[in-house]
Write an enzyme that holds these catalytic residues in place. Structure first.
Site, PDB file in Angstrom:
ATOM      1  N   CYS A  61       0.798  -1.230   0.000  1.00  0.00           N
ATOM      2  CA  CYS A  61       0.000   0.000   0.000  1.00  0.00           C
ATOM      3  C   CYS A  61       0.836   1.289   0.000  1.00  0.00           C
ATOM      4  O   CYS A  61       0.610   2.152  -0.858  1.00  0.00           O
ATOM      5  CB  CYS A  61      -0.973   0.024   1.164  1.00  0.00           C
ATOM      6  SG  CYS A  61      -1.478  -1.561   1.798  1.00  0.00           S
ATOM      7  N   ARG A  83       6.874 -10.870   5.997  1.00  0.00           N
ATOM      8  CA  ARG A  83       6.450 -10.628   7.377  1.00  0.00           C
ATOM      9  C   ARG A  83       6.736 -11.850   8.216  1.00  0.00           C
ATOM     10  O   ARG A  83       6.495 -12.962   7.783  1.00  0.00           O
ATOM     11  CB  ARG A  83       4.952 -10.341   7.425  1.00  0.00           C
ATOM     12  CG  ARG A  83       4.635  -8.882   7.274  1.00  0.00           C
ATOM     13  CD  ARG A  83       3.144  -8.703   7.348  1.00  0.00           C
ATOM     14  NE  ARG A  83       2.613  -8.304   6.052  1.00  0.00           N
ATOM     15  CZ  ARG A  83       1.342  -8.378   5.729  1.00  0.00           C
ATOM     16  NH1 ARG A  83       0.472  -8.874   6.587  1.00  0.00           N
ATOM     17  NH2 ARG A  83       0.937  -7.978   4.547  1.00  0.00           N
ATOM     18  N   GLN A  96       0.836 -11.051  -2.309  1.00  0.00           N
ATOM     19  CA  GLN A  96      -0.550 -10.597  -2.283  1.00  0.00           C
ATOM     20  C   GLN A  96      -0.994 -10.261  -3.696  1.00  0.00           C
ATOM     21  O   GLN A  96      -0.242  -9.652  -4.439  1.00  0.00           O
ATOM     22  CB  GLN A  96      -0.669  -9.329  -1.431  1.00  0.00           C
ATOM     23  CG  GLN A  96      -0.294  -9.567   0.012  1.00  0.00           C
ATOM     24  CD  GLN A  96      -0.321  -8.278   0.801  1.00  0.00           C
ATOM     25  OE1 GLN A  96       0.092  -7.224   0.329  1.00  0.00           O
ATOM     26  NE2 GLN A  96      -0.811  -8.373   2.025  1.00  0.00           N
ATOM     27  N   ASP A 140      -2.495  -7.825  -4.781  1.00  0.00           N
ATOM     28  CA  ASP A 140      -2.825  -6.582  -4.113  1.00  0.00           C
ATOM     29  C   ASP A 140      -3.287  -5.548  -5.132  1.00  0.00           C
ATOM     30  O   ASP A 140      -2.573  -5.222  -6.062  1.00  0.00           O
ATOM     31  CB  ASP A 140      -1.564  -6.074  -3.402  1.00  0.00           C
ATOM     32  CG  ASP A 140      -1.917  -5.362  -2.129  1.00  0.00           C
ATOM     33  OD1 ASP A 140      -3.115  -5.235  -1.835  1.00  0.00           O
ATOM     34  OD2 ASP A 140      -1.001  -4.918  -1.431  1.00  0.00           O
ATOM     35  N   HIS A 165      -4.999  -1.701  -5.407  1.00  0.00           N
ATOM     36  CA  HIS A 165      -5.423  -0.504  -4.679  1.00  0.00           C
ATOM     37  C   HIS A 165      -6.136   0.399  -5.649  1.00  0.00           C
ATOM     38  O   HIS A 165      -5.649   0.619  -6.750  1.00  0.00           O
ATOM     39  CB  HIS A 165      -4.220   0.225  -4.096  1.00  0.00           C
ATOM     40  CG  HIS A 165      -3.595  -0.530  -2.969  1.00  0.00           C
ATOM     41  ND1 HIS A 165      -2.411  -1.218  -3.103  1.00  0.00           N
ATOM     42  CD2 HIS A 165      -4.019  -0.739  -1.691  1.00  0.00           C
ATOM     43  CE1 HIS A 165      -2.132  -1.812  -1.941  1.00  0.00           C
ATOM     44  NE2 HIS A 165      -3.083  -1.551  -1.086  1.00  0.00           N
ATOM     45  N   LYS A 215     -15.300  -2.694   5.839  1.00  0.00           N
ATOM     46  CA  LYS A 215     -14.818  -3.655   4.855  1.00  0.00           C
ATOM     47  C   LYS A 215     -15.773  -4.817   4.678  1.00  0.00           C
ATOM     48  O   LYS A 215     -16.639  -5.060   5.524  1.00  0.00           O
ATOM     49  CB  LYS A 215     -13.441  -4.174   5.249  1.00  0.00           C
ATOM     50  CG  LYS A 215     -13.380  -4.849   6.594  1.00  0.00           C
ATOM     51  CD  LYS A 215     -11.978  -5.404   6.826  1.00  0.00           C
ATOM     52  CE  LYS A 215     -11.928  -6.248   8.074  1.00  0.00           C
ATOM     53  NZ  LYS A 215     -10.768  -7.109   8.127  1.00  0.00           N
ATOM     54  N   HIS A 273      -8.499  -1.025  -0.550  1.00  0.00           N
ATOM     55  CA  HIS A 273      -7.565  -2.155  -0.636  1.00  0.00           C
ATOM     56  C   HIS A 273      -8.427  -3.353  -0.958  1.00  0.00           C
ATOM     57  O   HIS A 273      -9.458  -3.556  -0.327  1.00  0.00           O
ATOM     58  CB  HIS A 273      -6.895  -2.480   0.700  1.00  0.00           C
ATOM     59  CG  HIS A 273      -6.240  -1.333   1.377  1.00  0.00           C
ATOM     60  ND1 HIS A 273      -4.886  -1.156   1.393  1.00  0.00           N
ATOM     61  CD2 HIS A 273      -6.752  -0.303   2.092  1.00  0.00           C
ATOM     62  CE1 HIS A 273      -4.587  -0.084   2.096  1.00  0.00           C
ATOM     63  NE2 HIS A 273      -5.703   0.456   2.533  1.00  0.00           N
TER      64      HIS A 273
HETATM   65 ZN   LIG Z   1      -3.307  -2.361   0.757  1.00  0.00          ZN
END
Ligand SMILES: [Zn+2]
Ligand SMILES: [Zn+2]
Length: 586
Positions: free
Chosen positions: A280, A309, A327, A329, A331, A414, A460
């Protein structure tokens, strides 16, 4: 009576049984997780082994049959600690002292009272509990196995014995669960990934960083391509960001503070870096380097990016114990008024994706909204609008949703999607989150109709959660027998005899030219052995060729999934297999 209360009460009965059998054992904690529970004990100098589980189970059944009453009462703090100290419950003392730090003055206890009014057992807990042990079905629970765990996950602390168990309302539910576990054991991705050569674990690299073999990479690439295929005509753009960034970036995004223990730090001379824990903040930088106007909005970025992580072991199940997570991912930056339309598109994509995986027959969605009494970033009006947008999207698509209220200030509204796999295990997979926080932290803006700076909302969203976790879910969901479009090998050409090698090679090359993932068995093994080894690799189309086939320009097809045997012209087979791949049939 809800099952959580029963399970929770049963965990006390287990502790009581342990104490009756091992008076010197000390109780630690016993949290409830869905369907599977554990209780940690310190057995001191004694040893508790897996074979002792049977005896313990028997003891628990006996306690249940004694119709013990559960009675709540409160002790003031000092009395409570005194009682726990007298009973040498060191871990409970520690927990009680932690409660004191939270200004708790009284501590709840319960006691189990036998029919003859004797107190059989006491523990620190506020419940809720069943009122009597006769509410529990002595045949609907099972102690599963033992393991070891450090107190509070800290390796400086003492190693405790962990007893895993599960419990249900009825024996029938327990039996179904045991059957499911048996099926899951057969589908275990660790067994299948070795058998199908999907991953490699190298101790030199690190046990938590699996490497993808060519077969595994095919599955991953197909998933990634499919995700992109679902997005590319929805105005998404691909971006790329490196694996390393300065500490300052994550200080600005607040990830450094929130995830400090989980971040991999890289020192380079005087500079401090982190391995990227989140995409992000990087995408915020990409957005920020543009002067967008309201006409450009929404802006949508996609990057299937690997993040690093060190999640605390407690949060990792054996299925996700990796430190490098890719991810999918995405955005998107939009105006508050655009949230609902964007969410509709994402929901459409999620449904399309999971339909293809055969997981849309049963799912549910959690709509998380704010806790009314809390103070949140941004105004109530903005929150109302975002929550409303998610709710409208959920209703427009007739999503089976439940509302969930957040109690923490740093969350945002969310939608989380829960899907069940082929053996009815539930997985939280897709997510859509409206974020008002990061745009403020990075001071993002675009110019609106009045030539003023307006703050965008960031959404996200992940469709598969992470590619690694999703691959594992898929390996077990399909039991390693993948739909053709995902299968590492789609066909294999098997000549009955080496004399037919030339024709076999011709068929093989023909399929290869048509982009079918095919191999050729050129060994001198017997036909049976060749077929068996193809089946072992779950190759769906085993194409046997002999004199007849050569004459007819055909192949004898053995379908691994349906066990059907047919003969087809090669051209026809290619036409059909290409349709099956393109349609992503299961
Ligand atoms: Zn994100
Ligand atoms: Zn309790």
């Amino acid at each position: 009576m809800n099952i959580e209360t029963k399970r929770h009460s049963l965990s006390h009965i287990m502790a009581q049984a342990v104490k009756e059998m091992y008076p010197n054992a000390k109780m630690a904690i016993g949290p409830d997780i869905e369907n599977w529970f554990y209780y940690d004990f310190d057995f001191g100098t004694e040893e508790f082994k897996e074979e002792n589980l049977k005896e313990l189970e028997k003891k628990m059944k006996k306690i249940i049959s004694q119709n013990q009453k559960f009675e709540q009462y409160d002790l003031d703090f000092d009395e409570a600690v005194k009682y726990l100290k007298e009973n040498k419950e060191d871990y409970k003392v520690e927990m009680a002292l932690e409660l004191k730090e939270k200004w708790v003055k009284e501590i709840s206890f319960y006691k189990n009272i036998m029919q003859n009014w004797n107190i059989s057992y006491t523990d620190m807990c506020s419940g809720p509990h069943v009122d009597n042990s006769n509410k529990l079905d002595a045949n609907a629970f099972k102690l599963d196995k033992i393991a070891w765990a450090y107190w509070k996950w800290d390796s400086n602390n003492k190693m405790l014995t962990r007893i895993y168990w599960f419990a249900f309302d009825t024996k029938e539910e327990l039996d179904n669960h045991l059957k499911m576990l048996e099926e899951a054991r057969k589908r275990d991705h660790r067994v299948l990934w070795a058998k199908l050569k999907l991953f490699t674990i190298s101790q030199l690299v690190w046990a938590w960083l699996p490497l993808l073999q060519p077969n595994g990479m095919i599955i991953r690439k197909e998933l990634e391509d499919y995700l992109w295929e679902l997005h590319k005509d929805k105005w998404y753009s691909r971006v790329w960001t490196p694996h390393l960034a300065k500490e300052d970036l994550y200080k600005c995004s607040w990830h450094a503070e929130k995830f400090w223990d989980e971040l991999f730090r890289v020192k380079w001379w005087e500079e401090s870096f982190f391995l990227k824990p989140m995409n992000c903040p990087h995408h915020m930088q990409i957005f920020d380097d543009n002067q967008f106007s309201y006409r450009d909005m929404p802006i949508r970025y996609f990057e299937p990016a690997t993040v690093y992580r060190d999640e605390k072991t407690g949060q990792l199940s054996w299925l996700t114990r990796v430190r490098a997570i890719t991810q999918d991912d995405w955005h998107l930056f939009c105006r508050v008024s655009q949230i609902s339309e964007e969410v509709w598109t994402i929901v459409w994509i999620i449904k399309e994706f999971y339909k293809t995986m055969g997981m849309l027959d049963w799912y549910w969605v959690r709509l998380s909204i704010r806790w009314p009494e809390w103070k949140y970033l941004w105004s109530d009006e903005v929150w109302d609008q975002a929550e409303w947008a998610l709710k409208v999207a959920a209703e427009k698509y007739d999503l089976p949703y439940k509302v969930w209220v957040w109690e923490a200030a740093f969350y945002w509204p969310k939608l989380d999607f829960m899907f069940k796999d082929a053996i009815w295990r539930e997985w939280q997979l897709a997510t859509i989150q409206c974020d008002f926080n990061l745009p403020v932290r990075f001071n993002l803006s675009f110019t609106n109709e009045n030539n003023e700076e307006e703050r965008p909302v960031v959404i996200h969203r992940a469709i598969s959660w992470s590619l690694e976790r999703f691959m594992w879910v898929m390996i077990e969901h399909f039991a390693g027998i993948f739909p053709l479009w995902l299968a590492p090998k789609q066909a294999i050409v098997v000549p009955v005899w080496v004399d037919f090698m030339d024709y076999a090679d011709k068929v093989y090359k023909n399929l290869k030219e048509n982009w079918i993932r095919v191999s050729l068995d050129s060994s001198t093994d017997s036909l049976n052995k060749k077929v068996r080894s193809a089946e072992k690799m779950h190759i769906n189309y085993i194409l046997v060729v002999w004199a007849e086939e050569e004459k007819e320009n055909s192949v004898s097809i053995r379908n691994y999934k349906t066990k059907e045997q047919t003969t087809e012209k090669v051209d026809n087979f290619i036409k059909n297999i290409k349709i099956e791949i393109a349609e992503k049939n299961i």
